[in-house]
Design an enzyme around this catalytic site. Sequence first.
Site, PDB file in Angstrom:
ATOM      1  N   ASP A  35       0.889  -1.212   0.262  1.00  0.00           N
ATOM      2  CA  ASP A  35       0.046   0.173   0.052  1.00  0.00           C
ATOM      3  C   ASP A  35       0.880   0.945  -0.140  1.00  0.00           C
ATOM      4  OD1 ASP A  35      -2.225  -1.813   0.236  1.00  0.00           O
ATOM      5  OD2 ASP A  35      -2.734  -1.409   2.334  1.00  0.00           O
ATOM      6  N   ASP A  39       0.302   4.349  -2.202  1.00  0.00           N
ATOM      7  CA  ASP A  39       0.614   5.704  -1.875  1.00  0.00           C
ATOM      8  C   ASP A  39       1.308   6.755  -2.327  1.00  0.00           C
ATOM      9  OD1 ASP A  39      -1.617   4.398  -0.580  1.00  0.00           O
ATOM     10  OD2 ASP A  39      -0.917   4.783   1.015  1.00  0.00           O
ATOM     11  N   LEU A  85     -36.092  -8.601 -15.001  1.00  0.00           N
ATOM     12  CA  LEU A  85     -35.698  -9.807 -15.227  1.00  0.00           C
ATOM     13  C   LEU A  85     -37.370 -10.617 -14.904  1.00  0.00           C
ATOM     14  CD1 LEU A  85     -32.367 -10.985 -14.723  1.00  0.00           C
ATOM     15  CD2 LEU A  85     -33.638 -10.432 -17.036  1.00  0.00           C
ATOM     16  N   GLU A 116     -24.973 -17.357 -13.511  1.00  0.00           N
ATOM     17  CA  GLU A 116     -24.345 -16.416 -12.429  1.00  0.00           C
ATOM     18  C   GLU A 116     -25.555 -16.015 -11.528  1.00  0.00           C
ATOM     19  OE1 GLU A 116     -23.438 -12.692 -14.697  1.00  0.00           O
ATOM     20  OE2 GLU A 116     -24.817 -13.430 -16.054  1.00  0.00           O
ATOM     21  N   LYS A 118     -27.616 -14.026  -8.283  1.00  0.00           N
ATOM     22  CA  LYS A 118     -27.731 -12.514  -8.284  1.00  0.00           C
ATOM     23  C   LYS A 118     -27.909 -11.933  -7.476  1.00  0.00           C
ATOM     24  CE  LYS A 118     -32.620 -10.891  -9.790  1.00  0.00           C
ATOM     25  NZ  LYS A 118     -32.206  -9.911  -8.225  1.00  0.00           N
ATOM     26  N   ASP A 120     -27.479  -8.616  -4.893  1.00  0.00           N
ATOM     27  CA  ASP A 120     -28.750  -7.873  -4.233  1.00  0.00           C
ATOM     28  C   ASP A 120     -27.695  -6.885  -4.219  1.00  0.00           C
ATOM     29  OD1 ASP A 120     -30.920  -6.924  -3.268  1.00  0.00           O
ATOM     30  OD2 ASP A 120     -30.666  -7.990  -1.192  1.00  0.00           O
ATOM     31  N   TYR A 228     -22.602  -7.715 -15.835  1.00  0.00           N
ATOM     32  CA  TYR A 228     -23.340  -8.833 -15.591  1.00  0.00           C
ATOM     33  C   TYR A 228     -23.841  -8.712 -17.374  1.00  0.00           C
ATOM     34  CZ  TYR A 228     -27.434  -5.908 -14.563  1.00  0.00           C
ATOM     35  OH  TYR A 228     -28.579  -5.318 -14.256  1.00  0.00           O
ATOM     36  N   LYS A 294     -29.436 -17.788 -18.502  1.00  0.00           N
ATOM     37  CA  LYS A 294     -29.517 -16.818 -19.565  1.00  0.00           C
ATOM     38  C   LYS A 294     -28.500 -18.341 -20.192  1.00  0.00           C
ATOM     39  CE  LYS A 294     -27.880 -12.006 -17.668  1.00  0.00           C
ATOM     40  NZ  LYS A 294     -27.006 -11.055 -17.942  1.00  0.00           N
ATOM     41  N   LYS A 318     -36.004 -16.909  -7.838  1.00  0.00           N
ATOM     42  CA  LYS A 318     -34.765 -16.075  -6.900  1.00  0.00           C
ATOM     43  C   LYS A 318     -34.944 -17.656  -5.362  1.00  0.00           C
ATOM     44  CE  LYS A 318     -35.140 -12.162  -6.162  1.00  0.00           C
ATOM     45  NZ  LYS A 318     -36.330 -11.222  -6.395  1.00  0.00           N
ATOM     46  N   CYS A 412     -35.609  -8.571  37.934  1.00  0.00           N
ATOM     47  CA  CYS A 412     -35.132 -10.017  37.156  1.00  0.00           C
ATOM     48  C   CYS A 412     -36.372 -10.166  36.954  1.00  0.00           C
ATOM     49  CB  CYS A 412     -34.002 -10.742  37.802  1.00  0.00           C
ATOM     50  SG  CYS A 412     -34.041 -12.324  37.380  1.00  0.00           S
ATOM     51  N   CYS A 415     -35.773 -14.088  39.008  1.00  0.00           N
ATOM     52  CA  CYS A 415     -35.522 -14.313  40.697  1.00  0.00           C
ATOM     53  C   CYS A 415     -36.210 -12.515  41.612  1.00  0.00           C
ATOM     54  CB  CYS A 415     -34.065 -13.948  40.794  1.00  0.00           C
ATOM     55  SG  CYS A 415     -32.814 -13.163  40.736  1.00  0.00           S
ATOM     56  N   CYS A 430     -29.023  -8.623  36.020  1.00  0.00           N
ATOM     57  CA  CYS A 430     -29.990  -9.096  37.100  1.00  0.00           C
ATOM     58  C   CYS A 430     -28.762  -9.378  38.272  1.00  0.00           C
ATOM     59  CB  CYS A 430     -30.150 -10.251  37.097  1.00  0.00           C
ATOM     60  SG  CYS A 430     -30.917 -11.391  38.636  1.00  0.00           S
ATOM     61  N   CYS A 436     -30.043 -16.378  41.302  1.00  0.00           N
ATOM     62  CA  CYS A 436     -30.948 -16.829  40.530  1.00  0.00           C
ATOM     63  C   CYS A 436     -31.208 -17.539  39.909  1.00  0.00           C
ATOM     64  CB  CYS A 436     -30.390 -15.713  39.182  1.00  0.00           C
ATOM     65  SG  CYS A 436     -31.631 -14.875  38.310  1.00  0.00           S
TER      66      CYS A 436
END
Length: 676
Positions: A35, A39, A85, A116, A118, A120, A228, A294, A318, A412, A415, A430, A436
Amino acid sequence: MTKTSSPESRAAVLREQLHLYNHQYYVLDQPSVPDVEYDRLFRELQDIEAQHPELRTPDSPTQRVGGEPLSAFKTVRHEIPMLSLDNVFSEQELRDFDRRVRSRLADQETFHYACEPKLDGIAASLLYVDGVLVRGATRGDGQQGEDITQNVRTVASIPLKLQGDDWPDELEVRGEIYLPRAGFEKINAQARQNDSKLFVNPRNAAAGSLRQLDSRITASRPLEMCCYSVALAEDQQQLFKSHSEGLQKLAQWGFLVSPLLNVVDDIEGCLDYYQSLLAQRDGLAYDIDGIVFKVNELSVQDTLGFVSRAPRWAIAHKFPAQEEITTLKEVEFQVGRTGAITPVAKLEPVFVGGVTVSNATLHNFDEVQRLGVMIGDDIIIRRAGDVIPQIVQVVEDRRPADARAIQIPEHCPVCESPLEKAPGEAVLRCTGGLICGAQRREGIKHFASRKAMDIDGLGDKLVDQLVDSGLIETIADLYSLTAPQLAGLERMGQKSADNLIAALNKSKDTTLPRFLFALGIREVGEATARNLALHFVSLENLMAADQEALLVVDDVGPIVASHIAAFFAVEHNRDVVAALVAAGIRWPEIKTGSDAQLLSGQTWVLTGNLEAMTRAEAKEKLQALGAKVAGSVSAKTDCVAAGSAAGSKLAKAQSLGIKTLDEEGLIAVLKEGGQL
């Protein structure tokens, strides 16, 4: 910048290098430089552009950080509509889709299905001219969407400039912008700290991030885009002949495409793929809500064509929903092993995440207040895999007139002891301790668990029976049970009773770390219990230690030290510990002096099947001798103990010249150290 290079040429070199590093890091997940090097080059490009603003190009990596806030989004008209779809929810519906596809094709036409996941997220369109990103847009109503160019520029997995040189002069790519689960948790954790509104789910968070008028906010969110499809490309049929080939081209040009893409021969292959991804769903780094199938061949797609709003050649199968709406009927309060009071929502039963859910956790009363939830509310419930169902949002505009506020208890529910909230904690507890009934019950279950005293056959239901019948009040009473007493319980025969008595007797031979963990002292896990045992050597020394002495132990801070000191300061707890020792619980002496840590500083690895003990038992015994037990072999490994059927770990150890022992050799080491 070298003495011979101009700012213009140096900036061009830096842009190309940073584009390559971005692609390796965010798309291929194969960074080639640390990194700090990225940078360093990034800052150099920033400096050049600051001194020569005319060299700042739209495709510069420096433009990912976000620009000045917009007053509003512009409207974009899609050259090719972004259709949605059709969905199916069952095997039969998917087979019906396949039947319709085949009925529209000539008998001689053969095709395959591309499969493939789907994702979300939020559908988006990217337009490239001469290989440079010039526009990003949302789906909108399919005909027109919003111009989110400034925001998509901040998404690290979206190339600002295409790789290679065989891309068309104009290219439109479509895909899903989403938020990985880890990023979602991070954003919500920050929101909790700032007392801000939480996002309901990763999709909601992705949508909110993309529609920020201030792209600097979008840049702070770890969004990703998985492509896609190619929507528009000059001479597309010359570039590729199938959907899967098109995605391969996109990958070559620098886009992220799903590594889970597969091409299958027929609908049976689609169904197998669906079941495979459904099983993997909860282990993925991102949310998916189904599978997209597809027709793979583009020529066959052209033959099939479209209906008004969707292609005939694609379908989304789904998964069972992970979110649903139901009604909060009541709230009950459960008492945990450490006295924590947890509000539990009692729901109108609803099918979500593949099961019927009637209970959900509300975590604590801060969460109740944050949600603003009331009894009688309609709420959104979320269940992902084996995760305990959670209430994520109240549907406030459906709140009934008779909705009731959730009253925070003062005593509680088991108890009647007063409840308290420690400074800095969100949890009510408690104060009854082991008097208890709920804490006693949960404490016994913890004491018997596998990583504690490992009392085989003493399950939760049996513990409940023993407590309800009055046969046991404390964990020490377990060792006073008799076979006739047990055999008289419901669903407990003589053989089961005899087996449990044998398991109780076997559990008496333990280790001091296991025993300390089994006591259930707040914040004392396995590692802390082991550190306490090795530091104080004996139970008596530990019980006599004050907070100052406890703070010397590794992994013990002020809060943990206060919990330990408070536990042993209670006379009832000391009586229970004494009764356990009197019942015959024992452990090997922890040696001091030169023999105390026979394997101190060494790293061991266990592999294969052991016969004389389990791997967990062997690990514990090695740790008692000071060894660190790792899960993988490396050049820093000192010894590998291999049982039967050892595989790759043993082979790697041998190739590295690391010392190896069979089980007989391991047993000899443990005997030498006094652990056998």
